[in-house]
Design an enzyme around this catalytic site. Structure first.
Site, PDB file in Angstrom:
ATOM      1  N   SER A 115      43.437  37.413  50.131  1.00 56.13           N
ATOM      2  CA  SER A 115      44.467  38.781  50.209  1.00 56.13           C
ATOM      3  C   SER A 115      44.766  38.966  51.556  1.00 56.13           C
ATOM      4  CB  SER A 115      43.588  40.131  49.811  1.00 56.13           C
ATOM      5  OG  SER A 115      42.600  40.016  50.959  1.00 56.13           O
ATOM      6  N   LYS A 116      45.774  39.792  51.773  1.00 61.74           N
ATOM      7  CA  LYS A 116      46.360  40.186  52.805  1.00 61.74           C
ATOM      8  C   LYS A 116      45.219  40.471  54.098  1.00 61.74           C
ATOM      9  CE  LYS A 116      48.694  43.777  54.570  1.00 61.74           C
ATOM     10  NZ  LYS A 116      48.358  43.984  55.949  1.00 61.74           N
ATOM     11  N   ARG A 117      44.192  41.357  53.492  1.00 59.60           N
ATOM     12  CA  ARG A 117      43.133  41.833  54.288  1.00 59.60           C
ATOM     13  C   ARG A 117      42.154  40.665  54.972  1.00 59.60           C
ATOM     14  NH1 ARG A 117      39.669  45.194  51.079  1.00 59.60           N
ATOM     15  NH2 ARG A 117      41.704  45.868  49.993  1.00 59.60           N
TER      16      ARG A 117
END
Ligand code: GLU
Length: 519
Positions: A264-266
């Site tokens: 994910s972007k996180r």
């Protein structure tokens, strides 16, 4: 294989993730390998999820990567235009009607609040609500209501959707080119909405209709769409298109570096790598997410990186050009299991591309970076080709990205303003000032100045003052570059030139004499 037609069909709901670029790339490779066509279709039927700027971003990202579709939004129309589903809106209703006429779909009038209430009451009794063969007769639809009631509701303009009537107790089979045979019981499927009250088809209907109308032969897409595939098979069947149904290939998920779940972007934010090809500014929050392009990756290093997330060429080599990928690509060789993203390998792959750049090419990009960032004039001596090529030779082995030629080598282009305090604290002695002043003078007076001469001058002055070179060497570097480490010292001195070096040393000495250096 007769020339295939494949498509990349993103929804403009945000920036394209690198997983999306990989889907586009595999479609592109497959099309090129088999002399087929690669199409870009924008699937924007869900107006609530529409994000301004996302479509342009997708087009720009594909252009930057160099994987240009043969037909599609932003790339010139082909024979099946338009390629944006909202521009094809008028087309889908007839297929929903065809399904209703054939007894495979029905009108449903349930209000959102009623569906929510059903969901809640089922949850309260410990099970999940599904609109399907078991529940549909207790809902408000053209199967449970009389023909008269349906007519009345329609006449009074009641909002309705069209749902697919999934049969109970059947099995749907499909052969996936990556995953093999997939068999699903229709009892696991629900009566998906095909057409909405806003007059728009849902993803499922529009996707199948467009793949059919655009004569798509292979659907190559992310694994998250595998659960929808049986539903799509049923749609092909009920619409009478089963004989031209595309083949399916569902690509493995991209996993976090530790393999624990979807990337994910996180994860990128946390571990310091981009997950998008280009920078993206969220139009609602203004938040900027960084992209591979802006981090300094090249289109071909980026493509190499994402190509290997789920596929390998036959000899398992890690550096693969686009042409080699086209030669070697096959869907059968795409792995079934998720592809772990490795940030270190990502940098390593880019570094191989960086190292292969000729010095002249790197010098040219250094030149434009210097003029963009610092406004250096073309006549500035630091912009001379010979100077820049030598700077590149010195810096190249110490950096992995073009922008680091400046970020990590700034001292080759500008005199420092600050001096590494840790080195000064540890090594500086007031009595060294006179030694370095003498050295600066000797450098500027040298008649045949180069790296070897500079080193000899340095050694002889150190010896005259009974100092070991080791006591002074790092301090000399700090006086000239401000930094504790960097490129080879004497070649750097040669590059900067005797006067510049002497000036920098004198400037540093006067600064240091006014500094209090803790001892
Ligand atoms: N619009 C879908 C997406 O956003 C396309 C899925 C497919 O390729 O069928 O990924």
């Amino acid at each position: 294989m007769s020339s295939p037609r494949v498509r990349f069909a993103p929804s403009p709901t945000g920036p394209l993730h690198m997983g999306g670029v990989r889907t586009a790339l595999y479609n592109y490779l497959f099309a090129r390998k088999h002399q087929g066509k690669f199409i870009l279709r924008i699937e924007d039927t869900d107006q609530q999820r529409f994000v301004p700027g996302a479509e342009d971003y997708i087009i720009e990202a594909l252009k930057w990567c160099g994987i240009s579709p043969d037909e599609g939004v932003g790339f010139g129309d082909g024979p099946y235009a338009p390629y944006r589903q909202s521009d094809r809106k008028a087309l889908y209703h007839q297929y929903a009607e065809q399904l209703i006429a054939g007894g495979h779909a029905y009108y449903a009038f349930d209000a959102a609040a009623d569906l929510e209430a059903q969901r809640k009451s089922m949850e309260a009794s410990g099970s999940a609500f599904s609109y399907n063969a078991a529940s549909r007769m207790s809902m408000q639809n053209s199967l449970s209501l009389t023909a008269e009631e349906v007519k009345e509701r329609m006449a009074s303009g009641a909002a309705y959707v069209v749902r697919l009537k999934i049969p109970s107790g059947e099995t749907v089979q499909l052969h996936d080119l990556v995953r093999g045979d997939v068999v699903v019981s229709t009892d696991q499927l629900d009566d998906k909405v095909l057409f909405k009250s806003d007059g728009m088809p849902t993803y499922h209907l529009a996707n199948v209709v467009d793949d059919y109308l655009m004569k798509i032969t292979h659907v190559i897409r992310g694994e998250e769409w595998l659960p929808s595939a049986p539903l799509h098979v049923l749609l092909y069947r009920y619409l009478g298109w089963e004989d031209v149904m595309p083949k399916f290939a569902h690509l493995p998920l991209l996993l976090k570096p530790d393999g624990n779940g979807k990337l994910s972007k996180r994860d990128g934010d946390r571990l310091g790598f981009p997950v998008f090809p280009l920078n993206w500014t969220d139009p609602f929050s203004g938040e900027v997410s960084s992209g591979y392009r802006e981090r300094g990756y090249y289109p071909d290093s980026f493509l190499n990186i994402i190509a290997l997330l789920g596929w390998h060429p036959s000899d398992d080599k890690e550096i693969v050009s686009l042409d080699e990928m086209i030669q070697e690509f096959s869907l059968e060789k795409v792995s079934k299991s998720g592809a772990k993203f490795d940030p270190e390998k990502t940098k390593w792959i880019h570094e191989q591309y960086f190292r292969k750049q000729p010095d002249e090419v790197l010098a040219a990009s250094l030149k434009s970076l210097l003029s963009q960032r610092f406004g250096f004039a073309a006549t500035d001596k630091r912009m001379a080709d010979a100077f820049l090529i030598k700077a590149v030779e010195l810096l190249k082995l110490r950096v992995q990205f073009e922008n680091e030629l400046i970020d990590k080598g700034i001292y080759l282009f500008e005199a420092p303003d600050t001096y590494d305090e840790a080195v000064l604290t540890k090594k500086w002695k007031p009595e060294f000032a006179i030694i370095f002043a003498e050295l600066a003078l000797a450098f500027s007076n040298s008649s045949a100045f180069n790296a070897t001469a500079a080193e000899e001058i340095f050694k002889s002055i150190a010896a005259q003052h009974n100092r070991k070179p080791g006591e002074l060497l790092q301090l000399l570097r700090v006086l000239i570059s401000g930094q504790a480490g960097g490129v080879d010292l004497f070649p750097m001195i040669e590059l900067l030139g005797q006067q510049e070096v002497a000036d920098r040393m004198n400037r540093a000495l006067s600064r240091i004499s006014s500094m209090t250096i803790p001892s």
